[in-house]
Design a protein around this motif. Structure first.
Motif, PDB file in Angstrom:
ATOM      1  N   ILE A   1       0.836  -1.208   0.000  1.00 30.30           N
ATOM      2  CA  ILE A   1       0.000   0.000   0.000  1.00 30.30           C
ATOM      3  C   ILE A   1       0.869   1.256   0.000  1.00 30.30           C
ATOM      4  O   ILE A   1       0.550   2.241  -0.669  1.00 30.30           O
ATOM      5  N   CYS A   2       1.989   1.223   0.747  1.00 28.16           N
ATOM      6  CA  CYS A   2       2.896   2.390   0.757  1.00 28.16           C
ATOM      7  C   CYS A   2       3.403   2.673  -0.655  1.00 28.16           C
ATOM      8  O   CYS A   2       3.414   3.818  -1.097  1.00 28.16           O
TER       9      CYS A   2
ATOM     10  N   GLU B   1       0.520   4.087  -2.831  1.00 26.78           N
ATOM     11  CA  GLU B   1       0.070   5.442  -2.482  1.00 26.78           C
ATOM     12  C   GLU B   1       1.207   6.454  -2.505  1.00 26.78           C
ATOM     13  O   GLU B   1       0.983   7.638  -2.305  1.00 26.78           O
TER      14      GLU B   1
ATOM     15  N   ASN C   1      -9.637   7.081   1.492  1.00 34.93           N
ATOM     16  CA  ASN C   1      -9.555   6.850   0.039  1.00 34.93           C
ATOM     17  C   ASN C   1     -10.200   5.531  -0.375  1.00 34.93           C
ATOM     18  O   ASN C   1      -9.886   4.972  -1.430  1.00 34.93           O
TER      19      ASN C   1
ATOM     20  N   THR D   1      -9.621   3.568  -4.008  1.00 30.05           N
ATOM     21  CA  THR D   1      -8.461   2.662  -3.925  1.00 30.05           C
ATOM     22  C   THR D   1      -7.210   3.389  -4.457  1.00 30.05           C
ATOM     23  O   THR D   1      -7.335   4.339  -5.233  1.00 30.05           O
ATOM     24  N   PRO D   2      -6.024   2.881  -4.073  1.00 28.61           N
ATOM     25  CA  PRO D   2      -4.795   3.552  -4.547  1.00 28.61           C
ATOM     26  C   PRO D   2      -4.617   3.429  -6.064  1.00 28.61           C
ATOM     27  O   PRO D   2      -3.793   4.132  -6.645  1.00 28.61           O
TER      28      PRO D   2
ATOM     29  N   ASN E   1      -4.471   8.949  -5.740  1.00 28.80           N
ATOM     30  CA  ASN E   1      -3.416   9.017  -4.722  1.00 28.80           C
ATOM     31  C   ASN E   1      -3.437  10.384  -4.030  1.00 28.80           C
ATOM     32  O   ASN E   1      -2.779  11.321  -4.476  1.00 28.80           O
TER      33      ASN E   1
ATOM     34  N   VAL F   1      -3.374   8.848   4.418  1.00 28.16           N
ATOM     35  CA  VAL F   1      -4.438   8.246   3.621  1.00 28.16           C
ATOM     36  C   VAL F   1      -4.896   6.983   4.342  1.00 28.16           C
ATOM     37  O   VAL F   1      -4.069   6.170   4.763  1.00 28.16           O
TER      38      VAL F   1
ATOM     39  N   HIS G   1      -7.584   3.585   4.421  1.00 30.34           N
ATOM     40  CA  HIS G   1      -8.430   2.702   3.612  1.00 30.34           C
ATOM     41  C   HIS G   1      -9.152   1.696   4.489  1.00 30.34           C
ATOM     42  O   HIS G   1      -8.551   1.154   5.419  1.00 30.34           O
TER      43      HIS G   1
END
Ligand SMILES: *Cc1c(COP(=O)(O)O)cnc(C)c1O
Length: 388
Positions: free
Chosen positions: A69-70, A73, A182, A186-187, A191, A200, A202
């Motif tokens: 995820i990092c 995003e 977000n 979704t990413p 972003n 951010v 989720h």
């Protein structure tokens, strides 16, 4: 080496292989991890080395999920949680003090709203709200105690779009933390960090899992903020389970291809509904008729999978429509492979007064469709027969 493209990040970001040289990451169901000796134990607890100690703190599966995820995003660090609400609650609790103030969009997820109105006031953390069409009022709501600007975009359930770049500018000017939920985008589609968000959040339960199996949540952002949030989580325990992290990390491998089809199907459903005589209006970010179409085009890669529309005839027709649905599911989830239809005025938002509902764009005939991955013609046929 960081993987450059989204699809590659989603697949090739992987924890170190074990002695068995597995191709796909295994599941590490272990509540704790062993130390080599007394010195290893001391150094581990002194945070002198990065390693797993206890799964409330970290676990290989949650680390893999968070790292993906990092990368997606464009964030420095992240922290995983047992649900989207655990992420929202922990993030704000870790960063706010008694007396602090939040400025929030009025259209936020129901439980987020409850957190702001029922629980945070117990600790003297208060919230002021602005509507989607009142972004010019945001600055007048900011006080010397304001610490956080909070919003979702697109919103639930009316699919309004907020200008993230504008929110980023306001947050910067007034030295506020901009926190964006977000979840609907979704990413893959949006972003917020690019537009100035500090954090951010989720709910991974929705499109990230995408198959209606597990709950999860995640917060990503700057290393400094995430360290605070991580310490809160490590000591209070809303951590994501290894099993759910393993499921979610696998799901992310197919996020891009699933989202491409979700968005393609949703746009077709939106176009079909816009032509239907029993429908007053349709909201979908990538329909030209959407009031914030230009903003959506600027900040999103595609329109997402949620379509909102207003059926003619109010609450009664809304309920009749739901009863006539045959193939699609009536469920509280969204972002599943299965198309889900809900009628907020008679269900999720029935406890609000009509004025409060209208404040968040929920009219009596509003129907929300979370468009799934069935053949789009079958989804359209079901909606069509129910409308007729
Ligand atoms: C579902 C949802 C949440 C809460 O997530 P859970 O995983 O159910 O706790 C938060 N924000 C949005 C926008 C959501 O749709």
């Amino acid at each position: 080496m960081k993987n450059k493209n989204f699809e590659t990040q989603a697949i090739k970001t992987q924890i170190q292989r074990s002695q068995f040289l597995e191709h796909s990451s295994p599941l590490y169901l272990s509540s704790s991890f062993v130390f080599e000796d007394a010195e290893d134990m001391r150094a581990s607890f002194a945070d002198e080395k990065e390693r797993n100690i206890y799964s409330r703190f970290s676990n290989p599966n949650t680390s893999e999920f968070v790292e993906k995820i990092c990368q997606m995003e464009g964030a420095e660090q992240g922290c995983a949680f047992a649900s989207g609400m655990a992420a929202i609650y922990s993030t704000l609790s870790a960063l706010l003090n008694s007396g602090d103030h939040i400025v929030s969009a009025r259209s936020v997820f129901g439980s987020t709203h409850t957190l702001f109105t029922k629980y945070f006031p117990k600790w003297d953390i208060t919230t002021s709200y602005f509507g989607v069409t009142e972004v010019d009022k945001i600055e007048s709501l900011i006080t010397p105690s304001t610490k956080v600007l909070f919003a979702e975009s697109p919103t639930n359930p009316a699919v309004d779009v907020l200008d993230l770049e504008l929110l980023g500018q306001i947050a910067k000017k007034h030295n506020l933390l901009l926190i964006i939920d977000n979840c609907f985008a979704t990413p893959y589609l949006q972003n917020p960090i690019k537009f100035g968000a500090d954090l951010v959040i989720h709910s991974a339960t929705k499109l990230m899992d995408g198959q209606g199996r597990v709950l999860g949540g995640v917060t990503v952002g700057t290393a400094e903020l995430i360290q605070e949030i991580y310490l809160f989580s490590r000591n209070t325990g809303p951590s994501l389970s290894a099993f759910n992290a393993w499921v979610l990390s696998k799901s992310l491998e197919t996020l891009a291809v699933r989202l491409d089809r979700h968005c393609e199907n949703a746009l077709k459903v939106a176009e079909f509904l816009e032509e239907h005589e029993k429908v007053n209006w349709v909201r979908y970010p990538f329909l030209k008729s959407h009031p914030q179409y230009e903003i959506a085009k600027r900040q999103m890669k595609a329109g997402g999978n949620i379509v909102a529309f207003e059926i003619k005839g109010g609450i009664e027709k809304g309920r009749q429509f739901i009863d006539a649905i045959k193939m699609c599911s009536l469920s509280a989830n969204l972002g599943d492979t299965r198309t889900i239809v809900t009628h907020p005025a008679s269900t999720t938002h029935s406890k609000l007064s009509e004025t409060d509902r209208l404040n968040v764009s929920i009219t009596d005939g509003l129907v929300r469709v979370s468009v799934g991955l069935e053949h789009v013609n079958d989804v359209i046929d079901d909606l069509n027969q129910a409308l007729n």
